[in-house]
Motif scaffolding. Structure first.
Motif, short mmCIF file in Angstrom:
data_model
loop_
_atom_site.label_atom_id
_atom_site.label_comp_id
_atom_site.label_asym_id
_atom_site.label_seq_id
_atom_site.Cartn_x
_atom_site.Cartn_y
_atom_site.Cartn_z
N GLN A 597 5.30 -1.87 -7.88
CA GLN A 597 5.24 -2.85 -6.78
C GLN A 597 3.75 -3.14 -6.53
N LEU A 598 3.15 -3.91 -7.43
CA LEU A 598 1.71 -4.09 -7.43
C LEU A 598 1.24 -4.96 -6.28
N ASP A 599 2.00 -5.99 -5.92
CA ASP A 599 1.59 -6.84 -4.79
C ASP A 599 1.53 -6.03 -3.50
N GLU A 600 2.56 -5.20 -3.29
CA GLU A 600 2.57 -4.37 -2.08
C GLU A 600 1.42 -3.37 -2.10
N ALA A 601 1.16 -2.80 -3.28
CA ALA A 601 0.06 -1.84 -3.39
C ALA A 601 -1.27 -2.51 -3.07
N GLU A 602 -1.46 -3.72 -3.57
CA GLU A 602 -2.71 -4.44 -3.32
C GLU A 602 -2.88 -4.71 -1.82
N TRP A 603 -1.81 -5.09 -1.15
CA TRP A 603 -1.87 -5.37 0.29
C TRP A 603 -2.23 -4.10 1.06
N VAL A 604 -1.59 -3.00 0.71
CA VAL A 604 -1.85 -1.72 1.40
C VAL A 604 -3.31 -1.29 1.20
N LEU A 605 -3.80 -1.43 -0.02
CA LEU A 605 -5.17 -1.02 -0.31
C LEU A 605 -6.19 -1.92 0.40
N ARG A 606 -5.90 -3.21 0.49
CA ARG A 606 -6.83 -4.12 1.17
C ARG A 606 -6.97 -3.73 2.64
N HIS A 607 -5.84 -3.44 3.29
CA HIS A 607 -5.91 -3.04 4.69
C HIS A 607 -6.50 -1.63 4.84
N GLY A 608 -6.23 -0.78 3.88
CA GLY A 608 -6.82 0.55 3.91
C GLY A 608 -8.33 0.50 3.79
N ALA A 609 -8.83 -0.42 2.95
CA ALA A 609 -10.27 -0.58 2.80
C ALA A 609 -10.90 -1.06 4.10
N GLN A 610 -10.21 -1.96 4.80
CA GLN A 610 -10.73 -2.44 6.08
C GLN A 610 -10.79 -1.31 7.10
N ASP A 611 -9.74 -0.48 7.14
CA ASP A 611 -9.73 0.66 8.06
C ASP A 611 -10.87 1.63 7.72
N ALA A 612 -11.06 1.88 6.43
CA ALA A 612 -12.10 2.82 6.01
C ALA A 612 -13.48 2.32 6.41
N GLU A 613 -13.72 1.03 6.24
CA GLU A 613 -15.02 0.48 6.61
C GLU A 613 -15.23 0.49 8.12
N GLN A 614 -14.18 0.20 8.87
CA GLN A 614 -14.29 0.22 10.33
C GLN A 614 -14.59 1.63 10.84
N GLN A 615 -14.01 2.63 10.19
CA GLN A 615 -14.21 4.01 10.62
C GLN A 615 -15.35 4.70 9.87
N GLN A 616 -16.06 3.93 9.04
CA GLN A 616 -17.20 4.45 8.26
C GLN A 616 -16.80 5.66 7.41
N GLN A 617 -15.64 5.54 6.77
CA GLN A 617 -15.15 6.61 5.89
C GLN A 617 -15.47 6.22 4.44
N GLU A 618 -16.65 6.59 4.01
CA GLU A 618 -17.10 6.21 2.68
C GLU A 618 -16.28 6.88 1.58
#
Length: 766
Positions: A597-618
């Motif tokens: 389910q690559l489309d779903e995985a891409e969506w999850v990772l995109r939002h996960g990247a945003q959360d990581a950057e907001q929380q400064q989790q390198e």
């Protein structure tokens, strides 16, 4: 990797050869009559790989399946001058296996260069020892029985296939050790170096009873009643001593002031360690003239107590006033080992802990101290060298009167008492340093956690020490250091529920990485049961995340979806748990990729990247970037793979995260293999080296398998077979330890590679 491959050779199987000939002959008649010669040839190639495969090795001898030759020698010394004759004699002795046991005892006074000679020669002789090289240093403070058990345990683990369980019983360990050594042979020899041995009783239980193993022992005095040959090391010849000094301070300075240089090495009595101390003092003052240094040495006391005081007078004269004060204060200690806060107490209120630590580091840098840790936790102490301790005591006696000495000693006693009774809150050390790790501050997390272990031990708080030790295991697991993790988990007590839960989860992660999924599930189930009895929201979410990742690797990855969704719901509902969302996004993407389910995985990772950057989790941002590259690879988007993986590689590199960097290099190499195999080899080889050093057998095996495929495409058949053989042994070890279905699948594929290229290898390759 670009050199022409060497031709493989077939090592005789001796006892099994006749059986193989008979079996092949019977099969041959039936196959030729039924299907013809071509079918027989294909069947024969597969038969040889499957049955006689372990006898086909590259540049080596017969080894047991699943065995990867260990090599844990320390790096060779940069400078080894004046010992050419001793090196040649020792190397010739170690390499001569004609009807004798080879046990070399290098003995001489402290600092004469025994360890340097042993390690340097061992590296030179290593190509002769196809079964590997083992090294162990004995710590003087360790009881003899404990030292023997610890060394033998490490040797058993090194000589066994990955995943082998080492028995706890010393007697069973001794039996297992002897059985492993009986596998040695003429084409499969082993080299062992035992350093800083204080008595023959320490090494007798470790000496192999076979002439196919060579042993080097270093000791202060000759060890009686041991087989083999003695090597008595003395001081250097004058010319060699001068050459050694030139290697440290630079030849130009020696040439410019030859007279002063000769006087310096003469004052050091041509002793290697004394010359090293002189050289390091001069190297740290590159603009100082040698004759000025010689004058300082004389004014410092002229070596009133012999060889080392001459060198130490020079080293002392070139320290700053603060460093001199620190060294003299250390002469008041009642033992050679110390922590930096003890030095701060001796120096008084004028010096803070941080300054004392800096002084200790600087004194280590000029060769007056050495850093020391007593166990796998790696809590750092400093140790005065034996001769430096005597020198510091003499200096302290000259400087302090009775009142000053009593005051400094009282401050030290008060500091020790205060630390042992200090009321500190270390309960949150795991979660605190987990956040430090999430931000990518890996070095700081290690330092803070080790400091917490040291403080908890000094306070007698065993539960806090267990929590901090569990965090150290988490850090090492993150960096791929599997052996370090195992050692740390073995030291954790089980009576404290939360550290025990964490230990079970981390141990499950190790099994998951080896694709031993049933073992991982069992450990996670036990951890979940225990965690319900001792609720901890953070750990409960981590357990759900780890269970989901395990299921993503199994036959039914969809089982991971409800687990990750429960974890996400809890992270969003529980106070303070939103910081786990980026790590959950990474885990969820692994499940979705396994379900294609690559489309779903891409969506999850995109939002996960945003959360990581907001929380400064390198850290999470880096792993998410790697996982985004995996999605692009599954879609065949090679340019996007390279862009994403290179970005993640840079992020991991900024954190000095070698394990994450190696994963990025591996996926880059896989993509480059399509159009640029030469560059692919470089990336895959770098990844393979890192994985090998980490001890992660699964990723090492997969990297070796893929690098073999690229080498085969390039026409380097012998190189490819070497790599596939190594991958085969690693997969076999994983499959045997837990009946891993994934390992069986990979093992079958590797054997197909070997069978396909077997005829070419027998004919000499390309």
């Amino acid at each position: 990797m670009t050199r022409p491959p060497e031709r493989l050779r077939i090592v005789p199987v001796r006892a099994t050869a006749l059986v193989l000939v008979i079996v092949v002959s019977v099969v041959a008649v039936a196959a030729i009559e039924r299907d013809g010669w071509q079918a027989f040839a294909a069947a024969l190639a597969g038969f040889l790989v499957a049955v006689a495969g372990p006898a086909v090795v590259s540049r080596g001898g017969l080894r047991p399946a699943g065995y990867v030759a260990p090599s844990n020698l320390p790096p060779p010394p940069t400078h080894l001058t004046g010992r050419e004759a001793e090196v040649a004699e020792l190397q010739a002795y170690l390499e001569d296996a004609v009807q004798r046991r080879r046990v070399a005892n290098l003995h001489g006074v402290a600092g004469i260069g025994k360890t340097a000679l042993a390690v340097y020669t061992a590296h030179r002789a290593a190509p002769k020892f196809k079964a590997g090289e083992l090294f162990a240093r004995f710590v003087p403070e360790t009881p003899a029985g404990d030292a023997i058990v610890a060394v033998r345990r490490r040797f058993i683990a090194a000589l066994s296939p990955a995943g082998t369980v080492v028995p706890d019983s010393p007697w069973r360990q001794a039996v297992m050790y002897r059985r492993l050594l009986r596998r040695l042979g003429e084409d499969n020899q082993l080299l062992i170096v035992l350093d800083d041995v204080t008595g023959a009783a320490l090494v007798r239980p470790l000496l192999p009873r076979t002439r196919w193993c060579a042993v080097v022992i270093t000791s202060r005095n000759r060890l009686d009643d041991l087989p083999g040959k003695d090597f008595d090391l003395g001081r250097l010849e004058p010319a060699a001593a001068l050459q050694m000094l030139a290697a440290i301070v630079g030849n130009a300075r020696i040439v410019a002031e030859q007279g002063a240089a000769r006087q310096l090495v003469r004052a050091a009595a041509y002793h290697p360690l004394a010359i090293q101390l002189v050289g390091m003092a001069l190297a740290n003052r590159p603009n100082s003239r040698l004759d000025v240094a010689l004058g300082r040495m004389a004014r410092g006391g002229g070596g009133r107590e012999g060889t080392f005081d001459n060198a130490l007078d020079l080293a002392y004269s070139m320290l700053t006033s603060g460093e001199q004060d620190a060294l003299v204060a250390l002469g008041l200690l009642d033992r050679r080992n110390f922590a930096h806060w003890e030095l701060a107490a001796l120096l008084g209120e004028v010096v803070l802990d941080g300054e004392a630590f800096e002084y200790s580091l600087r004194l280590t840098g000029v060769g007056l101290l050495e850093r020391h840790s007593v166990d796998a936790v790696g809590v750092q102490e400093f140790r005065l060298l034996e001769h430096v301790e005597r020198y510091a005591r003499r200096r302290a006696g000259d400087r302090y009167d009775d009142t000053e000495r009593a005051a400094a000693t009282a401050r030290l006693d008060a500091a020790r008492e205060g630390r042992s009774t200090q009321q500190v809150d270390l309960a949150d050390v795991f979660e605190t340093e987990q956040q430090t790790l999430d931000k990518g501050n890996i070095s700081r997390a290690f330092k803070n956690t080790r400091d917490a272990v040291a403080l908890a031990r000094d306070c007698g708080d065993r539960e806090a020490a267990a929590e901090a030790t569990a965090m150290l295991a988490e850090l090492h697991a993150e960096l791929g250091g599997l052996e370090d993790v195992r050692d740390l988990l073995a030291s954790l007590p089980v009576e404290y529920p939360l550290p025990h839960v964490r230990a079970l989860r981390i141990r499950a992660k190790l099994h998951r990485r080896q694709r031993q999924l049933d073992d991982a599930r069992r450990l996670l189930a036990a951890a979940s049961d225990l965690c319900r009895a001792t609720p901890n929201p953070s750990e409960e979410i981590r357990l759900l995340r780890e269970r989901a990742i395990v299921e993503s690797l199994g036959a039914h990855p969809a089982a991971g979806l409800p687990l990750i969704r429960e974890a996400r719901d809890r992270a969003e509902a529980e106070a303070g748990q939103r910081r786990q969302l980026p790590a959950l996004a990474y885990a969820e993407s692994r499940v979705l990729i396994a379900l294609d389910q690559l489309d779903e995985a891409e969506w999850v990772l995109r939002h996960g990247a945003q959360d990581a950057e907001q929380q400064q989790q390198e850290l999470s941002r880096s792993w998410i970037g790697y996982e985004q590259a995996q999605v692009a690879r599954h879609r065949g988007q090679h340019e996007q793979v390279l862009e994403l993986a290179l970005d993640a590689l840079n992020r991991f590199g900024g954190m000095r995260h070698r394990y994450g960097s190696a994963h990025c290099r591996e996926i880059i190499g896989r993509v480059l293999a399509v159009d640029d195999p030469d560059s692919a080899v470089r990336f895959l080889a770098e990844a393979l080296e890192t994985f090998h050093n980490c001890g992660d057998a699964w990723v090492e095996a997969t990297a070796a398998e893929r690098l073999g495929e690229v080498q085969a495409e390039r026409g380097y058949i012998a190189e490819a077979v070497d790599l596939w053989r190594a991958a085969e042994q690693l997969y076999e070890s994983i499959e045997r330890s837990a009946a891993s279905a994934r390992a069986r699948e990979r093992l079958t594929r590797v054997r197909q590679h070997l069978a396909a290229h077997h005829t070419a290898v027998l004919g000499g390759g390309t």
